[in-house]
Design a protein around this motif. Sequence first.
Motif, PDB file in Angstrom:
ATOM      1  N   ARG A 291      68.913  29.993  70.625  1.00 24.90           N
ATOM      2  CA  ARG A 291      69.492  31.336  70.680  1.00 24.90           C
ATOM      3  C   ARG A 291      68.436  32.413  70.417  1.00 24.90           C
ATOM      4  O   ARG A 291      68.589  33.544  70.852  1.00 24.90           O
ATOM      5  CB  ARG A 291      70.693  31.476  69.748  1.00 24.90           C
ATOM      6  CG  ARG A 291      70.502  31.056  68.325  1.00 24.90           C
ATOM      7  CD  ARG A 291      71.837  31.092  67.570  1.00 24.90           C
ATOM      8  NE  ARG A 291      72.492  32.374  67.656  1.00 24.90           N
ATOM      9  CZ  ARG A 291      73.723  32.559  68.129  1.00 24.90           C
ATOM     10  NH1 ARG A 291      74.434  31.548  68.546  1.00 24.90           N
ATOM     11  NH2 ARG A 291      74.252  33.759  68.175  1.00 24.90           N
ATOM     12  N   CYS A 296      69.941  39.766  72.160  1.00 21.27           N
ATOM     13  CA  CYS A 296      71.223  40.004  71.482  1.00 21.27           C
ATOM     14  C   CYS A 296      71.632  41.435  71.835  1.00 21.27           C
ATOM     15  O   CYS A 296      70.937  42.393  71.495  1.00 21.27           O
ATOM     16  CB  CYS A 296      71.062  39.828  69.973  1.00 21.27           C
ATOM     17  SG  CYS A 296      72.416  40.528  69.023  1.00 21.27           S
ATOM     18  N   LEU A 297      72.741  41.584  72.516  1.00 17.25           N
ATOM     19  CA  LEU A 297      73.155  42.910  72.997  1.00 17.25           C
ATOM     20  C   LEU A 297      73.462  43.855  71.836  1.00 17.25           C
ATOM     21  O   LEU A 297      73.249  45.063  71.944  1.00 17.25           O
ATOM     22  CB  LEU A 297      74.368  42.777  73.906  1.00 17.25           C
ATOM     23  CG  LEU A 297      74.096  42.068  75.241  1.00 17.25           C
ATOM     24  CD1 LEU A 297      75.399  41.748  75.960  1.00 17.25           C
ATOM     25  CD2 LEU A 297      73.197  42.913  76.140  1.00 17.25           C
ATOM     26  N   LEU A 298      73.942  43.291  70.731  1.00 12.87           N
ATOM     27  CA  LEU A 298      74.250  44.151  69.586  1.00 12.87           C
ATOM     28  C   LEU A 298      72.956  44.699  68.971  1.00 12.87           C
ATOM     29  O   LEU A 298      72.870  45.872  68.615  1.00 12.87           O
ATOM     30  CB  LEU A 298      75.045  43.349  68.547  1.00 12.87           C
ATOM     31  CG  LEU A 298      75.698  44.175  67.444  1.00 12.87           C
ATOM     32  CD1 LEU A 298      76.611  45.253  67.984  1.00 12.87           C
ATOM     33  CD2 LEU A 298      76.464  43.271  66.481  1.00 12.87           C
ATOM     34  N   ASP A 354      68.303  37.165  68.375  1.00 16.06           N
ATOM     35  CA  ASP A 354      69.035  36.822  67.155  1.00 16.06           C
ATOM     36  C   ASP A 354      68.261  35.732  66.429  1.00 16.06           C
ATOM     37  O   ASP A 354      68.629  34.567  66.441  1.00 16.06           O
ATOM     38  CB  ASP A 354      70.450  36.344  67.513  1.00 16.06           C
ATOM     39  CG  ASP A 354      71.234  35.961  66.263  1.00 16.06           C
ATOM     40  OD1 ASP A 354      71.109  36.658  65.254  1.00 16.06           O
ATOM     41  OD2 ASP A 354      71.953  34.944  66.303  1.00 16.06           O
ATOM     42  N   CYS A 359      74.336  36.620  63.995  1.00  9.87           N
ATOM     43  CA  CYS A 359      75.392  36.859  64.975  1.00  9.87           C
ATOM     44  C   CYS A 359      76.747  36.954  64.273  1.00  9.87           C
ATOM     45  O   CYS A 359      77.032  36.198  63.344  1.00  9.87           O
ATOM     46  CB  CYS A 359      75.399  35.702  65.969  1.00  9.87           C
ATOM     47  SG  CYS A 359      76.727  35.802  67.133  1.00  9.87           S
ATOM     48  N   ILE A 360      77.577  37.886  64.724  1.00 12.13           N
ATOM     49  CA  ILE A 360      78.906  38.017  64.115  1.00 12.13           C
ATOM     50  C   ILE A 360      79.982  37.537  65.094  1.00 12.13           C
ATOM     51  O   ILE A 360      81.160  37.838  64.947  1.00 12.13           O
ATOM     52  CB  ILE A 360      79.165  39.456  63.638  1.00 12.13           C
ATOM     53  CG1 ILE A 360      78.815  40.453  64.744  1.00 12.13           C
ATOM     54  CG2 ILE A 360      78.357  39.749  62.386  1.00 12.13           C
ATOM     55  CD1 ILE A 360      79.196  41.883  64.416  1.00 12.13           C
ATOM     56  N   TYR A 361      79.530  36.831  66.127  1.00 15.08           N
ATOM     57  CA  TYR A 361      80.423  36.173  67.093  1.00 15.08           C
ATOM     58  C   TYR A 361      81.540  37.118  67.545  1.00 15.08           C
ATOM     59  O   TYR A 361      81.247  38.220  67.942  1.00 15.08           O
ATOM     60  CB  TYR A 361      80.943  34.851  66.500  1.00 15.08           C
ATOM     61  CG  TYR A 361      79.798  33.913  66.215  1.00 15.08           C
ATOM     62  CD1 TYR A 361      79.306  33.078  67.203  1.00 15.08           C
ATOM     63  CD2 TYR A 361      79.146  33.920  64.990  1.00 15.08           C
ATOM     64  CE1 TYR A 361      78.216  32.241  66.963  1.00 15.08           C
ATOM     65  CE2 TYR A 361      78.063  33.093  64.738  1.00 15.08           C
ATOM     66  CZ  TYR A 361      77.609  32.259  65.725  1.00 15.08           C
ATOM     67  OH  TYR A 361      76.537  31.457  65.498  1.00 15.08           O
ATOM     68  N   CYS A 364      81.721  40.851  67.310  1.00 17.82           N
ATOM     69  CA  CYS A 364      80.755  41.677  68.038  1.00 17.82           C
ATOM     70  C   CYS A 364      81.428  42.310  69.260  1.00 17.82           C
ATOM     71  O   CYS A 364      82.115  41.629  70.017  1.00 17.82           O
ATOM     72  CB  CYS A 364      79.600  40.777  68.486  1.00 17.82           C
ATOM     73  SG  CYS A 364      78.515  41.539  69.688  1.00 17.82           S
ATOM     74  N   HIS A 366      80.240  43.036  71.957  1.00 17.69           N
ATOM     75  CA  HIS A 366      79.685  42.528  73.223  1.00 17.69           C
ATOM     76  C   HIS A 366      79.864  41.020  73.365  1.00 17.69           C
ATOM     77  O   HIS A 366      79.260  40.403  74.250  1.00 17.69           O
ATOM     78  CB  HIS A 366      78.187  42.869  73.303  1.00 17.69           C
ATOM     79  CG  HIS A 366      77.909  44.298  73.002  1.00 17.69           C
ATOM     80  ND1 HIS A 366      78.446  45.326  73.740  1.00 17.69           N
ATOM     81  CD2 HIS A 366      77.184  44.877  72.012  1.00 17.69           C
ATOM     82  CE1 HIS A 366      78.063  46.484  73.214  1.00 17.69           C
ATOM     83  NE2 HIS A 366      77.307  46.231  72.175  1.00 17.69           N
ATOM     84  N   TYR A 367      80.689  40.464  72.498  1.00 13.02           N
ATOM     85  CA  TYR A 367      80.860  39.005  72.463  1.00 13.02           C
ATOM     86  C   TYR A 367      81.179  38.430  73.844  1.00 13.02           C
ATOM     87  O   TYR A 367      80.600  37.424  74.259  1.00 13.02           O
ATOM     88  CB  TYR A 367      81.990  38.690  71.476  1.00 13.02           C
ATOM     89  CG  TYR A 367      82.264  37.231  71.246  1.00 13.02           C
ATOM     90  CD1 TYR A 367      81.272  36.376  70.782  1.00 13.02           C
ATOM     91  CD2 TYR A 367      83.547  36.714  71.453  1.00 13.02           C
ATOM     92  CE1 TYR A 367      81.543  35.043  70.531  1.00 13.02           C
ATOM     93  CE2 TYR A 367      83.827  35.376  71.206  1.00 13.02           C
ATOM     94  CZ  TYR A 367      82.818  34.544  70.755  1.00 13.02           C
ATOM     95  OH  TYR A 367      83.086  33.227  70.524  1.00 13.02           O
ATOM     96  N   CYS A 370      78.065  38.418  75.949  1.00  7.57           N
ATOM     97  CA  CYS A 370      76.850  37.924  75.286  1.00  7.57           C
ATOM     98  C   CYS A 370      76.168  36.831  76.126  1.00  7.57           C
ATOM     99  O   CYS A 370      76.806  35.879  76.566  1.00  7.57           O
ATOM    100  CB  CYS A 370      77.237  37.383  73.922  1.00  7.57           C
ATOM    101  SG  CYS A 370      75.878  36.586  73.084  1.00  7.57           S
ATOM    102  N   ILE A 372      74.068  34.600  75.141  1.00  6.69           N
ATOM    103  CA  ILE A 372      74.014  33.305  74.441  1.00  6.69           C
ATOM    104  C   ILE A 372      75.343  32.578  74.598  1.00  6.69           C
ATOM    105  O   ILE A 372      75.389  31.389  74.911  1.00  6.69           O
ATOM    106  CB  ILE A 372      73.715  33.519  72.936  1.00  6.69           C
ATOM    107  CG1 ILE A 372      72.431  34.308  72.771  1.00  6.69           C
ATOM    108  CG2 ILE A 372      73.652  32.192  72.206  1.00  6.69           C
ATOM    109  CD1 ILE A 372      72.167  34.799  71.364  1.00  6.69           C
ATOM    110  N   ARG A 451      70.715  47.118  61.765  1.00  3.87           N
ATOM    111  CA  ARG A 451      72.127  46.845  61.615  1.00  3.87           C
ATOM    112  C   ARG A 451      72.406  45.668  60.679  1.00  3.87           C
ATOM    113  O   ARG A 451      73.524  45.211  60.560  1.00  3.87           O
ATOM    114  CB  ARG A 451      72.738  46.537  62.976  1.00  3.87           C
ATOM    115  CG  ARG A 451      72.330  45.187  63.520  1.00  3.87           C
ATOM    116  CD  ARG A 451      73.168  44.785  64.702  1.00  3.87           C
ATOM    117  NE  ARG A 451      72.782  43.481  65.177  1.00  3.87           N
ATOM    118  CZ  ARG A 451      73.327  42.355  64.754  1.00  3.87           C
ATOM    119  NH1 ARG A 451      74.261  42.363  63.846  1.00  3.87           N
ATOM    120  NH2 ARG A 451      72.921  41.200  65.245  1.00  3.87           N
TER     121      ARG A 451
HETATM  122  S1  SF4 Z   1      77.795  37.786  70.050  1.00  6.38           S
HETATM  123 FE1  SF4 Z   1      76.979  39.837  69.720  1.00  6.38          FE
HETATM  124  S2  SF4 Z   1      75.853  39.671  67.788  1.00  6.38           S
HETATM  125 FE2  SF4 Z   1      76.155  37.609  68.518  1.00  6.38          FE
HETATM  126  S3  SF4 Z   1      74.277  37.187  69.687  1.00  6.38           S
HETATM  127 FE3  SF4 Z   1      75.835  37.889  71.127  1.00  6.38          FE
HETATM  128  S4  SF4 Z   1      75.446  40.062  71.323  1.00  6.38           S
HETATM  129 FE4  SF4 Z   1      74.388  39.397  69.462  1.00  6.38          FE
END
Ligand code: SF4
Length: 911
Positions: A291, A296-298, A354, A359-361, A364, A366-367, A370, A372, A451
């Motif tokens: 990962r 990571c979009l967040l 990340d 990750c806050i799954y 998030c 953008h989950y 995402c 990943i 963040r």
């Molecule tokens: S779910 Fe959100 S915080 Fe987790 S890796 Fe993907 S974009 Fe980042």
Amino acid sequence: METPLAFPALHASHAGIWMGSNGGHVQTIGKGEAAGRAAETPMVMLNAPLVAQRLGYPDLSGLDLLELYAFVYPARFAVPTPKGLAKMLNLPAPATDQDVPLFLLRAAQNLLSVLGDPAWAEREGAWDSAQALMRLRWPWANLVLAQLKKPERPERWLFSRLPEWEEAAPRTPPRVVTLQADAVQERLASLVGGSAETRQGQRDFAQAAAAIFAPRTRKGEPHILLAEAGTGIGKTLGYLAPASLWATAADGTVWISTFTKALQRQLVREAKRMYPDHETFKSKVVVRKGRENYLCLLNLEDALQGGFAGRAATLAHLVARWAAYSHDGDMIGGDLPGWLPTLFRRNGSTALTDRRGECIYAGCPHYKKCFIERAARSSVQAEIVIANHALMMVNAARGRDEQNRPSRIIFDEGHHLFDAADSMFAAALTGQETIELRRWVIGPEGKARGRRRGLSARLADVASYDEEGGLAIEMARVAAEALPGEGWLARLAEGTPSGPIERLLSAVRTMVFARDETNATESGYGLETELADPDPKVIDAAADAAIALEALARPLTVLGQRLEAMIADPPDWLDGSARARVEGAMASLSWRIDTLRAWISMLARAVGPVDPEYIDWLAIDRFEGREMDIGMHRRWLDPMKPVAEVLLKPSHGVLATSATLRSGGDWQNAEARTGASHLDKPATHFSAISPFDYKAQAEVLIVTDIKKGDAAALAGAYAALITASGGGVLGLFTAIRRLRSTYARIADRLARDGLPLYAQHVDPIDTGTLVDIFRDDPHASLLGTDALRDGVDVPGHSLRLVIMEQIPWPRPDILHRARRLKHGGMEYDDRIIRAKMAQAFGRLIRSAGDKGHFVLLSSAVPSRLLSAFPPGTPIRRVTLEEAVNSVKSGLSSDTNLRQDGANMLEASNPI
Ligand code: SF4
């Protein structure tokens, strides 16, 4: 229409510095003048950090053409040289250094003119992005905005542009199928292609590989095949044939794991042959990486909204442009140009992934988009998952994703399994590791930006719902204050450690300085000492540190139990997304608890008896005299032991293959290095020798008249050989210091002869890009260390000479000494050296048409090591002059195929 640019252009190579203007005038200038002019007027240049280095003026900045390219063509590959850019822009490449400045201006005009082209494919989002870059004073922003038309309607922004992944039903277990021999051969023939003939070695390989897909006869006893197949056998298609056949018939997934990016890319190309239709390919074949490779979009959103400042913020905007057009969001080995982060001196790029498991799954926003999560989901449904050893090991070590555990696994480049396992199953109780844990529990302290959240902020709803869980979070926060905080290294240097862990690290530091016998104190590199008969101060500090770590592990364990209970008996508010977030927290919590337990067990070793399964030592990591980290380290004596338990035994079939699987030893060695020796069911063996004609295609020259330690002679030899070969040289070093000194002595001289020289650890360019540059220019040569020995796949004329400056003796550190003692002393060393030499030689002959020399600049090459080279390869001991003459005349004439009778090797590979 192309707009003439009002700015001059600057080009610097080792051969000189040139400045040109749009009037067509080009002049050579000195370093000082170039730096002065660049400070006054923005200049167009290609790869500003590289130009800055050539000028010896690190603060140089300007209009970097590569940044403009990344804006105009995000996610499109380009070799970052004038020639590479010319190819992408369909412009004539400059013939000489002197032509480069005017070419740069032409290229800039060309790129800017694309912005007005209605057919430009990457237009969406460009206007908003350029506006934001303007506010950041990006040097190109004005020129870009002058060409861009404001869109009539607001455009889709990155986060709305990306597709959402879809949830799919869990996959049913694979059917039981038995592969028929003729079906495997038919599949192989169709993959190789109708007109091409499959070779017997490849057919045998495919048949042997098919056996791992047979139904398992006993739980915990997978079919395991160890296959050594020489370069050119065609082993990728050899195993893809039975793997794809089984995956389709059984409706199952085969995991193929590689070590290098080069092989991963090759596998993707080969897999496309199986599924020529693009959509089918996308649904059947998935590339998976750790990962920490993905954007990571967040984190990106945070960076775009003020989390990053200055140049790092500009990088974030260019990465956002790329992310909107990226195929998979992979920032490390995917379609993000490897050179982009280096233009910003890697400032901020790692913070966009990340890396720390934050990750806050489902919490998030953008989950659902995402990268990943998308890759993880598609691999559940895929037939073929192309992964890497590091990911396989991390999944095995951290035990996530039980349901989608790989059951049929092919490890290509299997000779690297041991090292991948070694680092993944390691433990390190160091300052850097402990401060990371503190941040994860407490969150940002002081002036920290970003963040990052502590546990209490991430699990606020849990805390307010569950009193016991809330109390555990608070206790963990208090306990984490015992871990090192900001400024710990300085406090240790001043002798004022704060808290029990810093006190332990301080005692460790004193003990290492006192006992180190590597004589590295003066050289500025790492220091170490074994954890034996420790100082009383270390013993006392270890006892206190263990109490502090226990105080943290306890509430984290309670919290994990509370979260588990919450999942088992969910409250009303725990909807799908909250549940996913709690599950994510459980996963990262259990990883931290495991780490804490490993640390506590290491500390027990400091105050108690030796555990023969492990090697423990204390170390100070230093770089050029600066202390970077301090702490205690633990490795498994045999890291394949845990791998066999958690990865091999639960699987049904495993193939480990490589051209050097026996690593210069016997099958027993291959069994030990792959973990097969820890399985009850014996592994089967297969070997096939390379079809290449090494007698005609290659020659090994051992140069006997370069004195060890004579830096000038070494550099002179490199220069003479590179000149004789006209470039196309891969130079491998065992020490960065010697690499740098050689490079400094010869780069200018070679450049003046039209032979560019690049070097790892010198040029501010990432290794992958250096290899791309090398591959693209048959006159270029490349110097490097370990990563190049096994990660370079350059078939054809671009690589025609490999030079190794010394026998790659293993580093005589504590870890090596312990394993050497267990595995047979000198013979253990010899196996390692032979394997390294075989890997280095393996770079030379990649296809049936390749020819080249392998030169060892060391007279002290014992004959027993020469079996590292493929049977039949001519080997001669020669003077430098003779070597230069041989390289100059190439391998086409028979005279170069003379053999040194004493050293000529007989075919010795058994089948
Ligand atoms: S779910 Fe959100 S915080 Fe987790 S890796 Fe993907 S974009 Fe980042």
